[in-house]
Design an enzyme around this catalytic site. Structure first.
Site, PDB file in Angstrom:
ATOM      1  N   GLU A  91     -67.147  -5.923 -40.039  1.00 11.89           N
ATOM      2  CA  GLU A  91     -67.076  -5.476 -41.428  1.00 11.89           C
ATOM      3  C   GLU A  91     -68.473  -5.516 -42.050  1.00 11.89           C
ATOM      4  O   GLU A  91     -68.906  -6.575 -42.539  1.00 11.89           O
ATOM      5  CB  GLU A  91     -66.150  -6.385 -42.229  1.00 11.89           C
ATOM      6  CG  GLU A  91     -64.709  -6.360 -41.779  1.00 11.89           C
ATOM      7  CD  GLU A  91     -63.768  -6.618 -42.945  1.00 11.89           C
ATOM      8  OE1 GLU A  91     -62.916  -5.780 -43.182  1.00 11.89           O
ATOM      9  OE2 GLU A  91     -63.917  -7.644 -43.619  1.00 11.89           O
ATOM     10  N   GLY A 100     -58.740  -2.335 -50.054  1.00 17.27           N
ATOM     11  CA  GLY A 100     -58.273  -1.576 -51.224  1.00 17.27           C
ATOM     12  C   GLY A 100     -57.215  -0.517 -50.937  1.00 17.27           C
ATOM     13  O   GLY A 100     -56.198  -0.449 -51.640  1.00 17.27           O
ATOM     14  N   GLY A 134     -65.421  -2.236 -49.977  1.00 21.48           N
ATOM     15  CA  GLY A 134     -65.071  -1.875 -51.359  1.00 21.48           C
ATOM     16  C   GLY A 134     -65.949  -0.800 -51.964  1.00 21.48           C
ATOM     17  O   GLY A 134     -65.847  -0.525 -53.155  1.00 21.48           O
ATOM     18  N   SER A 145     -63.974  -0.079 -46.327  1.00 23.23           N
ATOM     19  CA  SER A 145     -63.687   1.219 -46.962  1.00 23.23           C
ATOM     20  C   SER A 145     -62.927   2.188 -46.057  1.00 23.23           C
ATOM     21  O   SER A 145     -63.167   3.387 -46.084  1.00 23.23           O
ATOM     22  CB  SER A 145     -64.982   1.851 -47.485  1.00 23.23           C
ATOM     23  OG  SER A 145     -65.484   1.096 -48.555  1.00 23.23           O
ATOM     24  N   HIS A 181     -64.158 -14.223 -43.701  1.00 23.44           N
ATOM     25  CA  HIS A 181     -64.378 -12.965 -44.424  1.00 23.44           C
ATOM     26  C   HIS A 181     -65.686 -13.075 -45.213  1.00 23.44           C
ATOM     27  O   HIS A 181     -66.018 -14.149 -45.731  1.00 23.44           O
ATOM     28  CB  HIS A 181     -63.194 -12.687 -45.361  1.00 23.44           C
ATOM     29  CG  HIS A 181     -63.235 -11.301 -45.925  1.00 23.44           C
ATOM     30  ND1 HIS A 181     -64.068 -10.947 -46.957  1.00 23.44           N
ATOM     31  CD2 HIS A 181     -62.584 -10.172 -45.551  1.00 23.44           C
ATOM     32  CE1 HIS A 181     -63.906  -9.646 -47.213  1.00 23.44           C
ATOM     33  NE2 HIS A 181     -63.010  -9.153 -46.370  1.00 23.44           N
TER      34      HIS A 181
END
Ligand code: PGA
Length: 253
Positions: A165, A234, A171, A212, A94
């Site tokens: 990603e 999130g 985020g 996101s 990540h």
């Protein structure tokens, strides 16, 4: 079948994580035939979540692992330990670990190799930073990360998930446009075709999008023929959002 992977990062105590699973369970029950749901809580919540997830149809993933199976590595958690908790998937590489915890390409390659050897499924994260993108190196960075993560690894009869990603949107509340995510998925697939000309990639590798994703934009990503699902941070921490996103996947698949 599409993947919905919830990455809870360093959020939620064990009590809160198992409460969230308990709330989500009845809401997603009727959508499991279209969606493979993998919940990735922190190490300290794995045991509690694993208990609460039994017979729910959801699976459990870890956010990291050691490449070594036993020995003097203070603070690390081995794949044998993760298997004991019923973990089936492991996030590897990540961007928060690459950037903030100095995880190197070599460590990521060793982890990929260890996860595959253990029989678990790795979820490899790749993606460019904003400056790499502005320098015009986006595709080069993504391709390089995939190549080095898979160095000297055979994929015969193995399964891996790769999440594109883009680091700069994680985020941020603002996902990339679908054509940009699709372009990255095609770059990743081309690298894999070149690395593994003899294997049926459709069986072995699925490419996902993360960054996101929420209930407002998820339908773009899961409707794409190039993407097999999403990795959500999130938005997956909220019961309603979690359930809503799974419902949308089920309706669009
Ligand atoms: P986000 O995180 O959905 O909060 O952007 C995604 C991730 O980092 O995996």
């Amino acid at each position: 079948m599409k993947y919905f992977i919830a990455n809870w990062k360093m959020n939620l105590t064990a009590a809160a994580a198992s409460q969230l699973v308990g709330q989500v369970r009845p809401l997603i029950k009727s959508y499991l035939d279209k969606t493979e749901i993998i919940v990735c809580p922190s190490f300290t919540s794995l045991s509690a979540v694993a208990k609460n997830i039994i017979d729910s149809g959801m699976q459990i993933g870890a956010q990291n692992c050691s490449w070594q199976d036993v020995g003097s590595l203070t603070g690390e958690v081995s794949l044998t330990m993760l298997k004991e908790w019923g973990v089936s998937h492991v996030i590897v590489g990540h961007s928060e670990r690459r950037q903030r915890l100095c995880e190197s390409e070599e460590m990521i390659n060793q982890k990929m190799s260890a996860v595959l050897k253990s029989g678990l499924v790795p979820i490899l994260c790749v993606g460019e930073t904003f400056s790499e993108r502005q320098e015009g190196r986006k595709d080069f960075v993504i391709a390089g990360q995939v190549e080095s993560a898979l160095k000297n690894i055979q994929l015969i009869e193995k399964k891996i998930l790769i999440a594109y990603e883009p680091v700069w949107v994680i985020g941020s509340g603002q996902a990339v446009k679908i054509d940009e995510a699709e372009h990255a998925a095609r770059v990743i697939k081309q690298v894999l075709i070149d690395l593994y000309p003899d294997i049926d990639l459709k069986q072995s590798v699925q490419v996902l999008y993360g960054g996101s994703v929420d209930s407002k934009n998820i339908s773009y990503f899961i409707s794409s023929e190039y993407l097999s699902g999403v990795l959500v941070g999130g938005a997956s921490l909220q019961t309603d959002e979690f359930a809503n996103m799974v419902k949308i996947i089920s309706e669009r698949t």
